[in-house]
Write an enzyme that holds these catalytic residues in place. Structure first.
Site, PDB file in Angstrom:
ATOM      1  CD  GLN A 117       1.422   7.746   2.427  1.00  0.00           C
ATOM      2  OE1 GLN A 117       1.411   7.449   3.607  1.00  0.00           O
ATOM      3  NE2 GLN A 117       1.439   6.837   1.464  1.00  0.00           N
TER       4      GLN A 117
ATOM      5  CD  GLN B 126       2.967   5.107   8.375  1.00  0.00           C
ATOM      6  OE1 GLN B 126       4.151   5.269   8.074  1.00  0.00           O
ATOM      7  NE2 GLN B 126       2.040   4.809   7.480  1.00  0.00           N
TER       8      GLN B 126
ATOM      9  CB  SER C 268      -2.414  -4.096   3.589  1.00  0.00           C
ATOM     10  OG  SER C 268      -1.444  -3.737   2.641  1.00  0.00           O
TER      11      SER C 268
ATOM     12  CG  HIS D 285       1.825  -2.911  -1.964  1.00  0.00           C
ATOM     13  ND1 HIS D 285       0.965  -3.745  -1.300  1.00  0.00           N
ATOM     14  CD2 HIS D 285       1.895  -1.784  -1.224  1.00  0.00           C
ATOM     15  CE1 HIS D 285       0.538  -3.169  -0.189  1.00  0.00           C
ATOM     16  NE2 HIS D 285       1.080  -1.964  -0.118  1.00  0.00           N
TER      17      HIS D 285
HETATM   18  P1  AMP Z   1       1.081   0.840   2.188  1.00  0.00           P
HETATM   19  O1  AMP Z   1       1.821  -0.438   2.318  1.00  0.00           O
HETATM   20  O2  AMP Z   1      -0.400   0.724   2.397  1.00  0.00           O
HETATM   21  O3  AMP Z   1       1.719   1.980   2.949  1.00  0.00           O
HETATM   22  O4  AMP Z   1       1.234   1.250   0.666  1.00  0.00           O
HETATM   23  C1  AMP Z   1       2.491   1.399   0.079  1.00  0.00           C
HETATM   24  C2  AMP Z   1       2.338   2.154  -1.221  1.00  0.00           C
HETATM   25  O5  AMP Z   1       1.463   1.436  -2.076  1.00  0.00           O
HETATM   26  C3  AMP Z   1       1.710   3.548  -1.004  1.00  0.00           C
HETATM   27  O6  AMP Z   1       2.368   4.469  -1.859  1.00  0.00           O
HETATM   28  C4  AMP Z   1       0.280   3.317  -1.411  1.00  0.00           C
HETATM   29  O7  AMP Z   1      -0.363   4.477  -1.884  1.00  0.00           O
HETATM   30  C5  AMP Z   1       0.436   2.289  -2.524  1.00  0.00           C
HETATM   31  N1  AMP Z   1      -0.807   1.562  -2.717  1.00  0.00           N
HETATM   32  C6  AMP Z   1      -1.570   0.967  -1.765  1.00  0.00           C
HETATM   33  N2  AMP Z   1      -2.685   0.435  -2.316  1.00  0.00           N
HETATM   34  C7  AMP Z   1      -2.625   0.722  -3.638  1.00  0.00           C
HETATM   35  C8  AMP Z   1      -3.487   0.457  -4.747  1.00  0.00           C
HETATM   36  N3  AMP Z   1      -4.635  -0.187  -4.583  1.00  0.00           N
HETATM   37  N4  AMP Z   1      -3.112   0.906  -5.961  1.00  0.00           N
HETATM   38  C9  AMP Z   1      -1.939   1.571  -6.125  1.00  0.00           C
HETATM   39  N5  AMP Z   1      -1.088   1.852  -5.128  1.00  0.00           N
HETATM   40  C10 AMP Z   1      -1.428   1.444  -3.900  1.00  0.00           C
END
Ligand code: AMP
Length: 280
Positions: free
Chosen positions: A155, A61, A188, A37
């Protein structure tokens, strides 16, 4: 970092900044933040004047109520990470602030074939929920630039389609996947793995690497996906899909077709569902 909880307050404040000529970058998240993130925050800060991060566990979602109930919450740590990264604004709304009319009988988006493959197939309704929340967040923040991770490859494609359908002016930046030193994609959900499951989880990365090498060596799609599935199952994964697709449409490829290809995996380690992908 300024914290906003009310959508109207944030919108009002950001419109003033935009009128003063400042560009706005936006990083939407579900919280339980990690360096993946933060890499999006860093990219946003390098390209825009103001970086807004949202933390909102969007109920619409989650197709699996147990996944929603168990979604990790680490707010104090998230705030410290965001401050350290130099985030300008944290938007921390509650459900009513995002969905003033409630979360039932919401609008539906025409996502085309994207909605019936891979995550769309295995998580029915998930991408409608993603669009419902993203449309609202984008309307509140109205960012010039939107930063999302390629870890959630499909996504990114869905959100690009939402921007087109709704004629929204933000530019989507698809940012690289950050991995742990051993290769596991940061997520996460990794915090819910016990030490054995954490060790097993590496099989996803190994399987993707195996596919990539085999693909370059001209091995058939069937053989590549069968070998990868066996490797995952040997590491106690329950596999939703191992798929080799056209990277621009996410339609399955049966063999090299001159198209840009990508391998994508979704699988359960215990009750934790992990996803990852690798361009071939
Ligand atoms: P989330 O909180 O899982 O919805 O993720 C929020 C944003 O962070 C989304 O755009 C995810 O694709 C991105 N994200 C999650 N994990 C990673 C990662 N390991 N590397 C880069 N971006 C990530």
């Amino acid at each position: 970092m300024i914290l906003f909880k009310k959508a109207a307050d944030l919108t009002h404040w950001l419109r003033r900044q935009q009128a003063a000529g400042l560009t706005i970058g936006f990083v939407p998240t579900l919280g339980a933040l990690h360096q993946g993130h933060i890499s999006l925050i860093d990219i946003s800060r390098s390209k825009t004047a103001l970086t807004v991060c949202s933390i909102f566990i969007n109920p619409t979602q989650f197709n699996d109520p147990a996944d929603f109930a168990k979604y990790p919450v680490t707010l104090e740590k998230d705030i410290a990470l965001l401050e350290k990264a130099g985030t300008d604004i944290l938007f921390l709304p509650d459900v009513t602030s995002v969905y003033p009319g409630g979360t039932t009988k919401l609008e539906k988006y025409d996502l085309g074939p994207l909605e019936s493959v891979l995550e769309g197939k295995y998580r029915p309704g998930h991408f409608q929920g993603v669009c419902q929340v993203m449309y609202r967040l984008l309307d509140i923040v109205r960012p010039d630039d939107l930063f999302m991770g390629r870890k959630d490859y499909q996504q990114c494609m869905v959100v690009q389609r939402l921007l087109a359908i709704m004629d929204l002016p933000s530019t989507l930046h698809r940012c690289p996947i950050l991995r742990e030193p051993d290769g596991l994609a940061m997520s996460s959900r990794n915090t819910r793995l016990d030490p054995t499951q954490r060790a097993n989880a590496l099989a996803i990365y190994r399987a993707l690497q195996g596919i990539k090498e085999g693909w370059s060596a001209g091995i058939s799609v069937d053989q590549l996906t069968t070998t990868a599935t066996a490797l995952l199952e040997a590491a106690a994964f329950r596999v939703d899909y191992v798929s080799i697709c056209d990277a621009t449409t996410l339609q399955p490829l049966s063999g090299p077709a001159g198209a840009e290809a990508i391998a994508l995996i979704a699988a359960f380690q215990g009750n934790v569902r992990l996803i990852d992908n690798m361009p071939l």
